[in-house]
Design a protein around this motif. Structure first.
Motif, PDB file in Angstrom:
ATOM      1  N   TRP A 493       5.796  -4.924  -3.526  1.00 34.85           N
ATOM      2  CA  TRP A 493       4.413  -4.838  -3.293  1.00 34.85           C
ATOM      3  C   TRP A 493       3.528  -3.958  -4.143  1.00 34.85           C
ATOM      4  N   ASN A 497       0.478  -5.464  -6.335  1.00 32.54           N
ATOM      5  CA  ASN A 497      -1.132  -4.877  -6.070  1.00 32.54           C
ATOM      6  C   ASN A 497      -1.603  -4.007  -7.251  1.00 32.54           C
ATOM      7  N   LYS A 597       2.833   3.731   1.032  1.00 34.52           N
ATOM      8  CA  LYS A 597       3.520   2.688   1.196  1.00 34.52           C
ATOM      9  C   LYS A 597       5.036   3.160   1.478  1.00 34.52           C
ATOM     10  N   GLU A 616      -6.031   0.195   3.646  1.00 33.11           N
ATOM     11  CA  GLU A 616      -6.386  -0.531   2.227  1.00 33.11           C
ATOM     12  C   GLU A 616      -4.986  -1.076   1.600  1.00 33.11           C
ATOM     13  N   TRP A 617      -4.138  -0.158   1.636  1.00 34.07           N
ATOM     14  CA  TRP A 617      -2.727  -0.366   0.924  1.00 34.07           C
ATOM     15  C   TRP A 617      -1.525  -0.752   2.015  1.00 34.07           C
ATOM     16  N   LYS A 619       0.461  -2.321   4.698  1.00 33.68           N
ATOM     17  CA  LYS A 619       0.135  -3.829   5.193  1.00 33.68           C
ATOM     18  C   LYS A 619       1.102  -3.749   5.884  1.00 33.68           C
TER      19      LYS A 619
END
Length: 619
Positions: A493, A497, A597, A616-617, A619
């Motif tokens: 991730w 990103n 995260k 926004e980060w 998920k």
């Protein structure tokens, strides 16, 4: 039948049915218990003893069964079959396939970095020309370019490639044990010694250089080249006669002395076949030169040694020298110019660095003390057995000059490189095949011993016991070198990103890192900072790390802390035990950082001033 006479063992096609059947039965028994064991191993419970701590009793039963089966397969007529090779293949599966199957993800942080190099080549068509830590790979790109071509052809993504190459250790070791008999049959006509040597190699190859790396592949190429040199390319000295006068007699006596006890060389190849074999040997030389920086040095010494023994034409050594020289002067000239002053300055001075590579057992965890001593004991037993076996061969009238040369050839690296203490492991790796030959000779010094049951079972038992040391030595750091699916998912991730120009602070460079888009990041591992910097971080984690990241553009600064980083720090005492846990708690409690995260095994933080919202980060 006379009184007291036992019935002869029934034979079919010259093979004793009973020992062959019993050996195959042991093989099936070992395989069954191994498969059962795989379902009973829980990698989540691995402690600082590594994989050893979670292995069930059933897998040790499998080791015992394969040891007994191998001893039975060395009975004189049975060892002429493929049964010993099947037993050795089973040993390789036990030793190397077990961790590859049990752990869901690729082991070793460097293996993930190698996947990242392949990813870069796929995307850019070349190895990164700017990254200083890739200088060696950029100048010896063979494995990565070939892997990138294959990955692109089959549309394999980095995470998929990592899943495939985690089986490199069992695959490479199975290839090693297929090539080694081709070498050992040129040293001895005794199949018991041939298979015993391969058996010793399998259990002695503990240092972990057989993962997805240039070193592991280069060793395979090297063994294939040696197999050609001592086999089909071996020179037959038809004009050298020890009974003649003059140079022909001198050379004849010299060649007879150095090859005493070896099977005679034969010129069985047709001119066309010999030309094809020569071309293959030269192709292997080129492959070695383009794949790894150290292996060509060993290759040159080995080829020169075999040439002076009269085994091969010195033309092969000359060809290798030309290829290596051309590569260094034209392709790797920049790298050579940067390291040459250090090579000259430190020529022959590696003893202190080798000592530095030994684990300081006074500071590591108790489990790591046992692991360290297991690796030393395994290496020491094989070296001692090789010394004693070599003396027994010498006393029996054998000279084994080629075996001695090939054993000593890697030692050149000790004085000719500035590679640091790590070089001792490389020397052991390349000497191991031939150390294994002499170690097996301790049990089978000559082919004239008719009563060999004690030697066969002693060899099988010793290697079965050494397997315990292997598991500790090779897998004893698995708590550090293995990674969970959660760690991989968080790393994937982050690397997918984060934008270019990101600064990434790592607890330690020991997690699934740099396997995709690695060029976007500047890496700052806390564990390799100066003692003063580490002390400052531990005194005020949030404040000091916030200062490190001050002024970074929004969304381009992160801190990652994982389970494997903590295990590395705590087991090896790289930093005070619990340091990363303390840093993690401080960041969680600080208003200066935001958790962007998180899983149970990995957490990523960003400065709160970066303006990143959780939605926004995460998920």
């Amino acid at each position: 039948m006379p009184t007291g006479e036992q019935p002869a063992a029934k034979k079919v096609a010259g093979v004793s049915v009973r020992p062959a059947t019993l050996s195959l039965g042991c093989l099936g028994f070992a395989f069954t218990f191994w498969v059962v064991s795989l379902y009973r191993i829980d990698p989540a419970n691995v402690n600082d003893y590594g994989l050893f701590s979670v292995l069930p009793v059933t897998i040790w039963v499998a080791y015992a069964a394969v040891g007994i089966g191998f001893a039975l397969s060395l009975k004189r007529d049975v060892c002429e079959t493929r049964i010993p090779l099947l037993q050795i293949a089973m040993l390789v599966l036990l030793l190397h396939a077990t961790p590859a199957i049990v752990y869901d993800e690729l082991r070793y942080a460097w293996a993930w970095k190698h996947v990242g190099i392949v990813d870069y080549v796929q995307r850019h068509g070349q190895i990164d020309p700017t990254a200083p830590f890739l200088a060696a790979y950029r100048n010896w790109p063979g494995l990565f370019v070939a892997s990138a071509e294959l990955a692109t052809f089959f549309d394999i993504k980095p995470i998929e490639l990592a899943s495939i190459v985690r089986f490199s250790p069992p695959a490479l070791n199975l290839l090693y044990v297929l090539v080694l008999p081709l070498i050992f049959r040129r040293f001895t006509a005794d199949p018991r010694l041939v298979w015993g040597s391969v058996w010793f190699f399998a259990v002695g190859n503990w240092i972990g250089q057989d993962y997805f790396s240039p070193q592991g592949v280069a060793l395979l190429f090297y063994l294939m080249l040696i197999a050609l040199c001592v086999g089909p390319l071996r020179v037959v000295h038809t004009g050298a006669d020890p009974n003649r006068r003059g140079l022909a007699g001198i050379f004849g006596r010299y060649f007879a002395f150095t090859s005493r006890g070896e099977p005679p060389a034969t010129s069985g190849l047709t001119p066309g076949a010999r030309l094809a074999t020569s071309i293959l040997a030269m192709a292997l030389i080129v492959a070695i030169v383009t794949t790894h920086p150290l292996t060509p040095m060993i290759m040159l010494v080995a080829l020169c040694g075999l040439g002076f023994l009269g085994h091969i034409s010195l033309g092969y050594a000359a060809f290798a020298l030309v290829v290596e020289g051309s590569w260094l002067l034209y392709y790797a000239d920049g790298y050579l110019a940067s390291v040459l002053p250090e090579l000259v300055h430190r020529f022959g001075d590696t003893s202190a660095e080798i000592g530095d590579r030994l684990v300081d057992t006074s500071i590591v965890s108790p489990g790591q003390v046992v692991v360290s001593w297991a690796s030393r004991a395994l290496t020491g037993v094989i070296a001692l057995a090789a010394l004693l076996g070599g003396l027994r061969r010498l006393a029996a009238g054998y000279r084994d000059a080629a075996g001695v040369v090939l054993t000593l050839a890697p030692a050149f690296l000790l004085i000719a490189t500035s590679y640091g203490g790590e070089i001792a492991f490389r020397v052991y790796l390349f000497a191991l095949p031939f150390l294994a030959f002499f170690a097996a000779a301790l049990f089978f010094p000559s082919s004239g011993t008719p009563r060999d049951a004690v030697a066969r079972y002693a060899l099988g038992a010793l290697v079965a016991l050494l397997s315990v040391a292997f598991v500790l030595a090779n897998n004893g750091k698995d708590r550090q070198y293995t990674f969970t699916q959660d760690e991989v998912a968080v790393s994937q991730w982050l690397y997918a990103n984060a934008p270019a120009g990101t600064m990434l602070i790592e607890g330690a460079p020991n997690y699934p890192e740099q396997f995709m888009n690695y060029e976007r990041f500047t890496y700052v591992p806390i564990s390799i900072e100066s003692k003063q910097s580490i002390a400052a971080v531990l005194a005020d984690p949030a404040g000091e790390l916030s200062r490190w990241l001050q002024g970074r553009p929004p969304g381009t600064a992160f801190i990652i802390i994982t389970r494997s980083q903590k295990a590395y720090i705590d087991d090896l005492s790289v930093m005070p035990k619990g340091s990363l846990d303390a840093i993690e708690r401080a960041l969680l409690a600080s208003a200066r950082f935001r958790l962007v995260k998180a899983t149970s095994d990995a957490k990523v933080f960003a400065p709160d001033s970066a303006g990143i919202k959780m939605g926004e980060w995460v998920k």
